[in-house]
Design a protein around this motif. Structure first.
Motif, PDB file in Angstrom:
ATOM      1  N   ALA A 161       0.850  -1.181   0.000  1.00  0.00           N
ATOM      2  CA  ALA A 161       0.000   0.000   0.000  1.00  0.00           C
ATOM      3  C   ALA A 161       0.888   1.234   0.000  1.00  0.00           C
ATOM      4  N   VAL A 162       0.406   2.306  -0.605  1.00  0.00           N
ATOM      5  CA  VAL A 162       1.113   3.579  -0.624  1.00  0.00           C
ATOM      6  C   VAL A 162       0.558   4.476   0.473  1.00  0.00           C
ATOM      7  N   VAL A 163       1.460   5.076   1.253  1.00  0.00           N
ATOM      8  CA  VAL A 163       1.087   6.052   2.279  1.00  0.00           C
ATOM      9  C   VAL A 163       1.529   7.432   1.782  1.00  0.00           C
ATOM     10  N   VAL A 164       0.608   8.381   1.763  1.00  0.00           N
ATOM     11  CA  VAL A 164       0.903   9.720   1.252  1.00  0.00           C
ATOM     12  C   VAL A 164       0.555  10.757   2.317  1.00  0.00           C
ATOM     13  N   TYR A 168       5.400   6.972   9.541  1.00  0.00           N
ATOM     14  CA  TYR A 168       5.654   6.023  10.625  1.00  0.00           C
ATOM     15  C   TYR A 168       4.398   5.795  11.467  1.00  0.00           C
ATOM     16  N   ALA A 169       3.606   6.851  11.666  1.00  0.00           N
ATOM     17  CA  ALA A 169       2.392   6.730  12.468  1.00  0.00           C
ATOM     18  C   ALA A 169       1.353   5.822  11.813  1.00  0.00           C
ATOM     19  N   MET A 170       1.470   5.621  10.503  1.00  0.00           N
ATOM     20  CA  MET A 170       0.566   4.712   9.789  1.00  0.00           C
ATOM     21  C   MET A 170       1.142   3.303   9.686  1.00  0.00           C
ATOM     22  N   GLY A 171       2.361   3.091  10.209  1.00  0.00           N
ATOM     23  CA  GLY A 171       2.986   1.778  10.110  1.00  0.00           C
ATOM     24  C   GLY A 171       3.763   1.578   8.829  1.00  0.00           C
ATOM     25  N   GLY A 185       5.228   6.904   1.214  1.00  0.00           N
ATOM     26  CA  GLY A 185       5.788   5.734   1.870  1.00  0.00           C
ATOM     27  C   GLY A 185       5.140   4.458   1.384  1.00  0.00           C
ATOM     28  N   ILE A 186       5.626   3.364   1.889  1.00  0.00           N
ATOM     29  CA  ILE A 186       5.120   2.049   1.517  1.00  0.00           C
ATOM     30  C   ILE A 186       4.769   1.298   2.794  1.00  0.00           C
ATOM     31  N   ALA A 187       3.692   0.509   2.758  1.00  0.00           N
ATOM     32  CA  ALA A 187       3.255  -0.231   3.939  1.00  0.00           C
ATOM     33  C   ALA A 187       2.593  -1.526   3.507  1.00  0.00           C
ATOM     34  N   ASP A 188       2.449  -2.433   4.451  1.00  0.00           N
ATOM     35  CA  ASP A 188       1.692  -3.668   4.250  1.00  0.00           C
ATOM     36  C   ASP A 188       0.232  -3.364   4.568  1.00  0.00           C
ATOM     37  N   PRO A 189      -0.682  -3.496   3.618  1.00  0.00           N
ATOM     38  CA  PRO A 189      -2.086  -3.124   3.880  1.00  0.00           C
ATOM     39  C   PRO A 189      -2.725  -3.945   5.001  1.00  0.00           C
ATOM     40  N   GLY A 190      -2.157  -5.088   5.316  1.00  0.00           N
ATOM     41  CA  GLY A 190      -2.683  -5.913   6.392  1.00  0.00           C
ATOM     42  C   GLY A 190      -2.052  -5.624   7.740  1.00  0.00           C
ATOM     43  N   ARG A 191      -1.085  -4.698   7.778  1.00  0.00           N
ATOM     44  CA  ARG A 191      -0.371  -4.400   9.030  1.00  0.00           C
ATOM     45  C   ARG A 191      -0.211  -2.884   9.184  1.00  0.00           C
ATOM     46  N   LEU A 192      -1.322  -2.178   9.104  1.00  0.00           N
ATOM     47  CA  LEU A 192      -1.299  -0.727   9.251  1.00  0.00           C
ATOM     48  C   LEU A 192      -1.505  -0.340  10.706  1.00  0.00           C
ATOM     49  N   LEU A 193      -1.038   0.853  11.066  1.00  0.00           N
ATOM     50  CA  LEU A 193      -1.394   1.502  12.317  1.00  0.00           C
ATOM     51  C   LEU A 193      -2.411   2.586  11.977  1.00  0.00           C
ATOM     52  N   ARG A 194      -3.585   2.519  12.604  1.00  0.00           N
ATOM     53  CA  ARG A 194      -4.674   3.441  12.272  1.00  0.00           C
ATOM     54  C   ARG A 194      -5.211   4.058  13.561  1.00  0.00           C
ATOM     55  N   ASN A 195      -5.844   5.220  13.427  1.00  0.00           N
ATOM     56  CA  ASN A 195      -6.403   5.845  14.629  1.00  0.00           C
ATOM     57  C   ASN A 195      -7.817   5.360  14.942  1.00  0.00           C
ATOM     58  N   ASP A 196      -8.373   4.476  14.103  1.00  0.00           N
ATOM     59  CA  ASP A 196      -9.726   3.964  14.353  1.00  0.00           C
ATOM     60  C   ASP A 196      -9.723   2.498  14.776  1.00  0.00           C
ATOM     61  N   ARG A 248      10.717   6.170  13.763  1.00  0.00           N
ATOM     62  CA  ARG A 248      10.889   4.893  13.060  1.00  0.00           C
ATOM     63  C   ARG A 248      10.941   3.704  14.023  1.00  0.00           C
ATOM     64  N   ASP A 249      11.764   3.795  15.068  1.00  0.00           N
ATOM     65  CA  ASP A 249      11.932   2.658  15.977  1.00  0.00           C
ATOM     66  C   ASP A 249      10.622   2.335  16.697  1.00  0.00           C
ATOM     67  N   ALA A 250       9.910   3.370  17.131  1.00  0.00           N
ATOM     68  CA  ALA A 250       8.640   3.144  17.823  1.00  0.00           C
ATOM     69  C   ALA A 250       7.620   2.505  16.889  1.00  0.00           C
ATOM     70  N   SER A 251       7.573   2.959  15.641  1.00  0.00           N
ATOM     71  CA  SER A 251       6.640   2.386  14.675  1.00  0.00           C
ATOM     72  C   SER A 251       6.942   0.918  14.420  1.00  0.00           C
ATOM     73  N   ARG A 252       8.211   0.610  14.234  1.00  0.00           N
ATOM     74  CA  ARG A 252       8.587  -0.779  13.970  1.00  0.00           C
ATOM     75  C   ARG A 252       8.336  -1.665  15.182  1.00  0.00           C
TER      76      ARG A 252
END
Length: 331
Positions: free
Chosen positions: A64-67, A95-98, A157-168, A210-214
């Motif tokens: 997934a693309v994070v913008v 980073y906040a989105m994973g 950025g780039i992310a795994d759509p199945g492993r996102l960090l979301r506020n909901d 970065r470290d906290a997100s990972r």
């Protein structure tokens, strides 16, 4: 080395850092009529609906693309440090989105008739150094002549759509972890007023999330946001509202940058911090005094992540609980 022209950049801006953001209540009123049901698609995984840190679009089952984008007026007088802080702040949304930042472009506004343009090179160099630390390509950007200096990045950025960090994605019964101390808005306000430099605050603001997100992803966590211009209380309120839960904050467990409390007591408080508290107050139940609430609502610049879950090495500052009449409870 930073060009020394004896210029205090913060004196050329009406606000500073994320404290110059549009007040959250006003922003939500404007954005309320923008999103329509027809805007959502299966591939737009995160959009405008919950005010999350970035937009996320699915490319395929594994990518997934994070913008995102973020820019602001000078928060410190040192041009190189301002560039570093602004870049770290913009990258934080990914980073906040994973996600991991992949490529960024500069956004620069500069009053060429008031501040030598050579000083802008130090700002851009600071941004480039932080992007390099993040392993993020920095390629070009856009600049304009503007009465007030501003700098930031637009980041993909780039992310795994199945492993996102979301506020909901918050759930009741989960602890809340905060990965950077508060008080940055207060110290930046004092710096703007007096010229005093606070190295610890600069260090906090230039540290990547970065470290906290990972660590959050490695622990299998799914809910997070970063704490920036709306303060801890504002961003926590948004997370709780999006997730359909409430939160209890242990005020005594919240860390602060050294000198933040003394600076607050001396009267150095950004107007944005008080506006943050006014916005959250109708949804707040607090047994601490007003001063403590203002500090908890302090407008942060390049603050830490607020993660729903426990991360070893970072302080737990509260927990998510089933929905109550008050969205945020402070004890």
């Amino acid at each position: 080395m930073t060009t020394d022209l004896g210029i205090r950049l913060t004196q050329y801006a009406s606000g500073g850092g994320c404290a110059c953001k549009v007040p959250p209540g006003e922003l939500e009123r404007v954005l309320g009529g923008v999103l329509s049901a027809g805007d959502a698609t299966d591939d737009l995984l995160v959009g405008l609906e919950n005010g999350d840190d970035g937009a996320v679009v699915r490319l395929d089952g594994h990518r997934a693309v994070v913008v995102t984008t973020d820019f602001f007026t000078p928060v410190v007088d040192d041009a190189y440090d301002w560039g570093r802080i602004a870049a770290a702040n913009a990258l934080s949304d990914v980073y906040a989105m994973g996600g991991d930042p992949l490529v960024a472009v500069n956004l620069l506004a500069w009053p060429r008739d008031r501040i030598p343009f050579d000083l802008a090179a130090d700002v851009l160099r600071g941004g480039a150094d932080v992007a390099r630390e993040a392993g993020c390509h920095l390629a070009g950007g856009h600049s304009i002549d503007d009465p007030e200096p501003k700098y930031g990045l637009a980041v993909t950025g780039i992310a795994d759509p199945g492993r996102l960090l979301r506020n909901d994605a918050g759930a009741a019964g989960v602890p809340l972890t905060l990965t950077k101390p508060l008080g940055l808005g207060v110290l930046n306000n004092r710096h703007k007023a007096t010229g005093e430099v606070f190295p610890e605050a600069v260090e906090v603001m230039t540290t990547l999330n970065r470290d906290a997100s990972r660590a959050a992803l490695a622990a299998g966590l799914t809910c997070a946001t970063d704490v920036t211009g709306f303060g801890l209380l504002g961003h926590l309120f948004k997370l709780c509202r999006a997730s359909g839960v409430s939160a209890v904050v242990d005020a005594a467990a919240v860390p602060y940058v050294e000198a933040a409390r003394a600076s607050y007591a001396a009267g150095y408080v950004p107007g944005g911090s008080r506006r943050n508290l006014d916005w959250v107050r109708p949804h707040l139940d607090a047994s601490v005094d007003e001063d403590e609430l203002v500090l908890l609502a302090d407008a942060q610049t390049s603050g830490g992540l607020l993660v729903a879950g426990e991360l070893p090495g970072w302080p737990v500052v509260g927990e998510l609980v089933p929905r109550r009449e008050a969205t945020v409870v402070v004890r």
